[in-house]
Scaffold this motif. Sequence first.
Motif, short mmCIF file in Angstrom:
data_model
loop_
_atom_site.label_atom_id
_atom_site.label_comp_id
_atom_site.label_asym_id
_atom_site.label_seq_id
_atom_site.Cartn_x
_atom_site.Cartn_y
_atom_site.Cartn_z
N GLU A 68 1.10 -0.26 10.37
CA GLU A 68 1.36 -1.74 10.07
C GLU A 68 -0.59 -2.00 9.82
OE1 GLU A 68 0.50 -5.92 11.93
OE2 GLU A 68 0.92 -3.77 13.07
N ALA A 69 -1.30 -1.97 10.51
CA ALA A 69 -2.67 -2.33 10.53
C ALA A 69 -3.54 -1.34 11.07
CB ALA A 69 -2.99 -3.77 11.04
N PRO A 70 -4.65 -1.39 11.20
CA PRO A 70 -5.80 -0.34 11.96
C PRO A 70 -5.81 -0.16 13.28
CG PRO A 70 -6.47 -1.60 10.15
CD PRO A 70 -5.10 -2.28 9.38
N LYS A 114 -2.52 -0.87 1.54
CA LYS A 114 -3.74 -0.26 0.74
C LYS A 114 -4.96 0.70 1.59
CE LYS A 114 -3.37 -1.38 -3.33
NZ LYS A 114 -4.15 -1.42 -4.90
N LEU A 115 -5.90 -0.03 2.81
CA LEU A 115 -6.74 -0.19 3.30
C LEU A 115 -6.09 1.41 4.14
CD1 LEU A 115 -7.75 -3.32 4.72
CD2 LEU A 115 -9.10 -1.84 3.55
N ILE A 116 -5.03 1.74 3.81
CA ILE A 116 -4.86 2.72 5.17
C ILE A 116 -4.67 4.02 3.64
CG2 ILE A 116 -2.72 3.82 7.23
CD1 ILE A 116 -5.07 1.65 7.55
N ASN A 117 -3.28 3.55 2.98
CA ASN A 117 -2.69 4.37 2.19
C ASN A 117 -2.21 4.01 1.23
OD1 ASN A 117 -0.36 5.85 1.61
ND2 ASN A 117 0.09 6.78 2.94
N GLU A 118 -2.87 4.47 -0.09
CA GLU A 118 -2.25 3.73 -1.46
C GLU A 118 -1.29 3.83 -2.06
OE1 GLU A 118 -5.68 4.08 -4.15
OE2 GLU A 118 -7.00 3.28 -3.05
N ALA A 119 -0.80 4.70 -1.67
CA ALA A 119 0.80 5.19 -1.84
C ALA A 119 1.56 5.88 -0.51
CB ALA A 119 0.82 6.54 -2.78
N PRO A 120 1.94 4.54 0.39
CA PRO A 120 2.31 5.35 1.46
C PRO A 120 4.41 5.66 1.04
CG PRO A 120 3.02 2.13 0.92
CD PRO A 120 1.91 3.45 -0.10
N HIS A 121 4.61 6.04 1.73
CA HIS A 121 6.54 6.85 1.91
C HIS A 121 7.84 5.67 1.89
CE1 HIS A 121 5.87 11.07 2.99
NE2 HIS A 121 5.43 10.81 1.28
N GLY A 132 -2.32 -10.57 -4.53
CA GLY A 132 -3.09 -10.26 -3.85
C GLY A 132 -3.52 -8.34 -3.88
N GLY A 133 -2.77 -7.98 -4.23
CA GLY A 133 -2.94 -6.36 -3.91
C GLY A 133 -3.05 -5.80 -2.80
N GLN A 134 -2.78 -6.16 -1.65
CA GLN A 134 -2.85 -5.33 -0.62
C GLN A 134 -1.56 -4.25 -0.17
OE1 GLN A 134 -3.38 -7.90 2.88
NE2 GLN A 134 -2.85 -9.81 1.20
N GLN A 422 -13.48 -3.67 9.75
CA GLN A 422 -14.27 -2.69 10.00
C GLN A 422 -13.15 -2.10 10.58
OE1 GLN A 422 -15.58 -5.95 12.39
NE2 GLN A 422 -17.20 -6.38 10.90
N GLN A 423 -11.86 -2.16 11.17
CA GLN A 423 -11.08 -1.30 11.48
C GLN A 423 -10.56 -0.12 10.70
OE1 GLN A 423 -8.43 -4.00 12.95
NE2 GLN A 423 -8.58 -3.02 14.85
N ALA A 424 -10.65 -0.46 9.42
CA ALA A 424 -10.07 0.40 8.40
C ALA A 424 -11.27 1.64 8.08
CB ALA A 424 -9.78 -0.14 7.51
N LYS A 425 -12.04 0.65 7.77
CA LYS A 425 -13.28 2.30 7.84
C LYS A 425 -14.00 2.72 8.62
CE LYS A 425 -18.31 1.04 6.50
NZ LYS A 425 -19.26 0.29 5.87
N ALA A 426 -13.41 2.02 10.36
CA ALA A 426 -14.18 2.92 11.69
C ALA A 426 -12.83 4.16 11.02
CB ALA A 426 -13.82 1.85 12.79
#
Length: 429
Positions: A68-70, A114-121, A132-134, A422-426
């Motif tokens: 749901e969030a990084p 999308k920061l986590i997974n561009e093609a989620p199940h 917004g393309g999030q 920042q969390q997603a980058k980490a």
Amino acid sequence: MTSILEQPLDLPCGAQLPNRLCKAAMTEQIAIGNRAHEGHVRLYRAWGESGCGMLLTGNVLIDRHHLEAPGNVVIDARPDADHMAALKAWAAAGQEHGAKMWMQISHAGRQTPKLINEAPHAPSAVPLALPGGQFGKPVAMEGHDIRKVIEGFALCASVAREAGFDGVQVHGAHGYLISQFLNPRANQREDEWGGSLENRARLLLETVEAVRAAVGTDFPVGVKLNSADFQTGGFSFEECRQVVAWLSEKKIDLLEISGGNYEQPKLLGIEGLQAAEDQPVRESTKAREAFFVDYAGEVRGEASMPVMATGGFRSRVAMEEAVSAGLADMVGIGAPLCTDPRGPAKLLAGEIDRLENHSKGMRLGPGFLGPNSSIGLIKMLNALGQQAWNYLAILALSEGQDVPMRMSLLQAYNRHQKRLKQQAKALSQ
């Protein structure tokens, strides 16, 4: 005189909750490397003094590729010794003042950023209808993917019990994966997992069965379910009632009624960018402060388990009336615990009559820039900014700091967005 809110609640499995107030699930988003840590201990030690008899964690995800969030805690394998110790410390912190600690377990599906997974199940390759393309374009799951999800919920629940948590809640609401399967707009499958309501509810029902088998008959298992998606062609209230009847045969211990999803965020008490579809319910909703309490009351005819209503409760009078009128057995309280972690305890002690929710008073500006703007994007930005302040308040509490009462809505929104990146980058490093 003792309030009805102070009465204990017996659960079908034999466990007991100390009173009728629950610290509702709010995503903490403070995990480091998707692990619990000392911040969770500080946060839940503070909320352990809330006076709530039950503390429900925010999303604990069963798949690190579907967050749901990084900053989510993830349990998608048996934890190593260090993470198990952190989970045990987290559970114990919430229990220090007698509250029962439950873990909410979830899979985000197509609501994975999308920061986590561009093609989620997801059930079907139907993207979220949001600007917004999030969020990326989801991929329809294969049968083995679905079975893996069921196994993942069961594993996570068993770890929760081993770590000392007092119960688990399967998240089947708010547009996350199980809710997506229930929603015919998101689930356009033509196999045994789609089409009829019985097929669309299969993931939820088989997950509950697997979780129960994993934790045993004496451990509390709850479910969070939408009263409706509030979208034309979405999961309806009549379908909710039927699902509740099926859940009543599965021996669950607590049913939480909520509603909405990212496209129609009724859970935040606002309208989305789409026209909402009204659902039949008693007229008294308009005269009451809570969003979903009348839906909770309506499903009790099908429910063999206690029912909890969450969303919008602020006054002691409304909470007491909901329980005494038989609309709900428990009351869930969320955002006010970001403003004052001890608010409910003060309410029960008679020191205050109403909980404060600081974020609800925040706005971009006056007039059309406020939360009731006729411009959909401005309305949504106000809501997201208010939520961002709550996240930053949770972060402050986890660090042992005062909540940021003087921060503006735009500052909160920008700071939270920066933190997410920042969390997603980490995580990606």
